[in-house]
Write a protein that holds these residues in place. Structure first.
Motif, mmCIF file in Angstrom:
data_model
loop_
_atom_site.group_PDB
_atom_site.id
_atom_site.type_symbol
_atom_site.label_atom_id
_atom_site.label_comp_id
_atom_site.label_asym_id
_atom_site.label_seq_id
_atom_site.Cartn_x
_atom_site.Cartn_y
_atom_site.Cartn_z
ATOM 1 N N PHE A 96 0.467 -3.724 4.512
ATOM 2 C CA PHE A 96 0.783 -2.416 5.073
ATOM 3 C C PHE A 96 1.117 -2.592 6.554
ATOM 4 C CE2 PHE A 96 -3.707 -3.161 4.409
ATOM 5 C CZ PHE A 96 -4.309 -2.968 5.645
ATOM 6 N N ARG B 136 -10.900 6.113 6.074
ATOM 7 C CA ARG B 136 -10.411 5.659 7.387
ATOM 8 C C ARG B 136 -11.093 6.415 8.522
ATOM 9 N NH1 ARG B 136 -4.762 6.687 8.200
ATOM 10 N NH2 ARG B 136 -5.102 8.483 6.832
ATOM 11 N N TRP C 289 -8.839 4.476 1.208
ATOM 12 C CA TRP C 289 -7.952 5.239 2.081
ATOM 13 C C TRP C 289 -8.665 6.476 2.631
ATOM 14 C CZ3 TRP C 289 -3.512 4.381 4.474
ATOM 15 C CH2 TRP C 289 -2.769 5.461 4.974
ATOM 16 N N ASP D 18 -4.610 12.128 11.578
ATOM 17 C CA ASP D 18 -4.313 11.212 10.487
ATOM 18 C C ASP D 18 -3.549 9.991 10.978
ATOM 19 O OD1 ASP D 18 -4.797 10.809 7.746
ATOM 20 O OD2 ASP D 18 -2.707 11.244 7.266
ATOM 21 N N LEU E 161 -9.028 0.103 7.208
ATOM 22 C CA LEU E 161 -9.120 -0.283 5.807
ATOM 23 C C LEU E 161 -9.881 -1.597 5.661
ATOM 24 C CD1 LEU E 161 -5.491 0.634 4.692
ATOM 25 C CD2 LEU E 161 -7.593 1.916 4.212
ATOM 26 N N PHE F 136 -4.252 2.493 10.272
ATOM 27 C CA PHE F 136 -4.456 1.720 9.052
ATOM 28 C C PHE F 136 -5.492 0.607 9.215
ATOM 29 C CE2 PHE F 136 0.336 2.607 8.670
ATOM 30 C CZ PHE F 136 0.114 3.859 8.122
ATOM 31 N N HIS G 85 0.129 4.418 0.135
ATOM 32 C CA HIS G 85 -0.243 5.478 1.074
ATOM 33 C C HIS G 85 0.527 5.353 2.386
ATOM 34 C CE1 HIS G 85 -3.692 6.190 -1.596
ATOM 35 N NE2 HIS G 85 -3.917 4.884 -1.532
ATOM 36 N N ALA G 86 0.799 4.123 2.802
ATOM 37 C CA ALA G 86 1.475 3.885 4.081
ATOM 38 C C ALA G 86 2.979 4.103 3.992
ATOM 39 C CB ALA G 86 1.199 2.463 4.562
ATOM 40 N N ALA H 124 -2.276 1.712 -4.961
ATOM 41 C CA ALA H 124 -3.017 2.774 -4.274
ATOM 42 C C ALA H 124 -4.484 2.372 -4.147
ATOM 43 C CB ALA H 124 -2.903 4.095 -5.033
ATOM 44 N N MET H 125 -5.075 2.738 -3.016
ATOM 45 C CA MET H 125 -6.504 2.502 -2.786
ATOM 46 C C MET H 125 -7.136 3.825 -2.360
ATOM 47 S SD MET H 125 -6.368 -1.144 -0.698
ATOM 48 C CE MET H 125 -7.972 -1.731 -1.268
ATOM 49 N N PRO H 126 -7.178 4.814 -3.245
ATOM 50 C CA PRO H 126 -7.594 6.158 -2.824
ATOM 51 C C PRO H 126 -8.992 6.231 -2.245
ATOM 52 C CG PRO H 126 -7.470 5.977 -5.228
ATOM 53 C CD PRO H 126 -6.826 4.757 -4.679
ATOM 54 N N LEU I 142 0.829 -1.202 0.000
ATOM 55 C CA LEU I 142 0.000 0.000 0.000
ATOM 56 C C LEU I 142 0.869 1.259 0.000
ATOM 57 C CD1 LEU I 142 -3.015 0.846 0.153
ATOM 58 C CD2 LEU I 142 -2.670 1.110 2.610
#
Length: 461
Positions: free
Chosen positions: A366, A293, A290, A395, A403, A400, A252-253, A285-287, A250
């Motif tokens: 992740f 969350r 993500w 944030d 998800l 995580f 993003h992580a 990516a999993m926009p 992932l």
């Protein structure tokens, strides 16, 4: 009575109030064996079960006095394996307390997930949980990492396994409630696919995210016991096992502004293990997911607040301050936001299979968290287990784990290494498609065979 007499009386009581201290304070040697090795020994010599049960009886009274993870127990004659059950899951003949100090009910039947246990697995105890799944702390001690907070509502599930009081423990995972304590104790924790039909007899917190979860010492232990749990009616058609899986990492992580250097280094080690296994990860990516969350936390908070009026009528007891703080967060979620979040969840879940196909991956990897596990020697951050969007560092606090929760997918946490100071276990999560529990176990076994189990000491209390 004089002051000296009072002190002498107290000291005399304390010296004699516990179990016989002359035996059983060291963890029995057999508990250090992997379950597959124990299974082989028991098959060759079934009489070992009675011998081990006697050793366990001496150990358990000292271990639970120290680690404080059992809420009630019952006898079992020479079981091959011991199962603990979170005290928000109903077991016929044992009280369900829901983590409350002044409440219990006695269910007439056990939860659906416990219906078809193999006779070799004995359900021997209920294990500690936080108040109504949302308070701080259950009073448990972390057996192998004493400075690390083992909290998460399924804390007793993880601690009981780490202490050798259970071979496997059933918990529930809403936003990481199994994965967090399992990873913080250096154990393996599996969150199952979210299915309403699997949750009969389980206290509901957030019904659209509630899921069953299991904790064992290793993925191989869970793989051995999984067929004995009788879960086939709840599992559905499983994703097929493969020689090689397509692994996504992932992206993003990987942001250093979000994920700490220690966790990024751990992730690099995990990435190397997958590469050594012939499953080199591709960054994905999993926009859409993500971005949800925070929505997962808000949904859970609102669900808890909506249910709280019914809770209070039934429980008639004062709630812990951290429970009240979590409910306060839920009160602040508007009806329109609540509806928007549920509609967003429907869209995410409706498109998740297509995302896996388009990304050409079977699983996504992740870190367990942006940071190493929380050190209990430092003050507890925040005043609620459910973060509010207005809090600083939001944030990172939403982490995580949502998800898998928001998408309803299964995920397994696997310890990879220790922190640089050797005081904390660092873990990854592997998230699969719906009904991929068998795949996740297969992958986790391979990863642990490559990186090795964390080195832990034989416990003494």
């Amino acid at each position: 009575m004089s002051h000296a007499d009072t002190q002498a009386t107290i000291n005399h009581y304390l010296a004699h109030c516990g179990a016989d201290a002359s035996q059983g304070r060291e963890q029995p040697e057999y508990l250090g064996l992997g379950l597959r090795k124990r299974h082989q020994l028991l098959q060759g010599n079934p009489a070992l079960a009675a011998e081990w049960a006697q050793q366990y009886a001496h150990w358990s009274v000292h271990a639970d006095s120290h680690y404080r993870c059992l809420t009630s127990t019952r006898e079992a004659e020479a079981p091959w394996y011991r199962l603990g059950v979170k005290d928000t899951v109903d077991v016929a003949g044992m009280p369900t307390r829901l983590g409350l100090r002044s409440y219990r009910h006695y269910p007439q039947r056990s939860a659906e997930a416990l219906t078809f246990l193999d006779p070799r697995i004995a359900l021997t105890c209920k294990v500690a949980t936080t108040e109504l799944n949302i308070a701080f702390g259950a009073g448990c001690r972390n057996p192998h990492f004493p400075t690390i907070d083992p909290s998460g509502s399924s804390t007793g599930s993880a601690v009981s396994v780490a202490a050798g009081l259970c071979d496997i423990s059933l918990g529930t995972d809403v936003l990481g409630s199994v994965r967090w304590p399992a990873s913080h104790c250096g154990m393996v924790g599996l969150r199952m696919t979210q299915k309403a039909e699997s949750l009969a007899g389980v206290f509901p917190l957030s019904p659209r995210m509630d899921a069953l979860g299991w904790v064992t010492r290793s993925a191989d232990d869970l793989d051995l016991l999984f067929p004995l749990l009788g879960l086939e009616p709840l599992l559905g058609e499983q994703q097929p096992l493969k020689d090689r899986y397509r692994v996504g990492l992932l992206e993003h992580a990987l942001d250093p502004a979000l994920t700490s250097p220690a966790m990024l280094q751990m992730l690099a080690q995990a990435r190397g293990a997958f590469t050594d296994l012939g499953m080199a990860p591709a960054e994905v990516a999993m926009p859409d997911l993500w971005a949800c969350r925070g929505d997962a936390w808000q949904l859970c908070a609102r669900d808890a607040w909506l249910a709280s009026a019914a809770w209070m009528r039934r429980f008639d007891c004062e709630l812990h301050w951290s429970t009240q703080s979590a409910l306060k967060v839920g009160e602040g979620v508007s009806d329109s936001d609540y509806q928007r979040i549920q509609q967003r969840m429907d869209r995410v879940r409706g498109g998740i299979d297509a995302w896996f196909e388009q990304a050409q991956v079977d699983v996504v990897v992740f870190p367990m968290d942006p940071n190493r596990p929380f050190d209990r020697r430092n003050p507890q951050p925040g005043d609620s287990t459910i973060p509010s969007p207005a809090e600083p560092g939001y944030d990172q606090k939403i982490s995580f784990t949502p998800l898998a929760s928001f998408s309803g997918l299964p995920a397994i946490t696997v310890p990879i290494c220790l922190s640089a100071d050797g005081q904390a276990p660092l873990a990854i999560q592997i998230m699969g498609r719906r009904d991929s529990e068998q795949q996740l176990l297969d992958i986790a076994k391979r990863v642990q065979a490559t990186v090795g189990l964390l080195q832990t000491r034989r416990l003494q209390v």
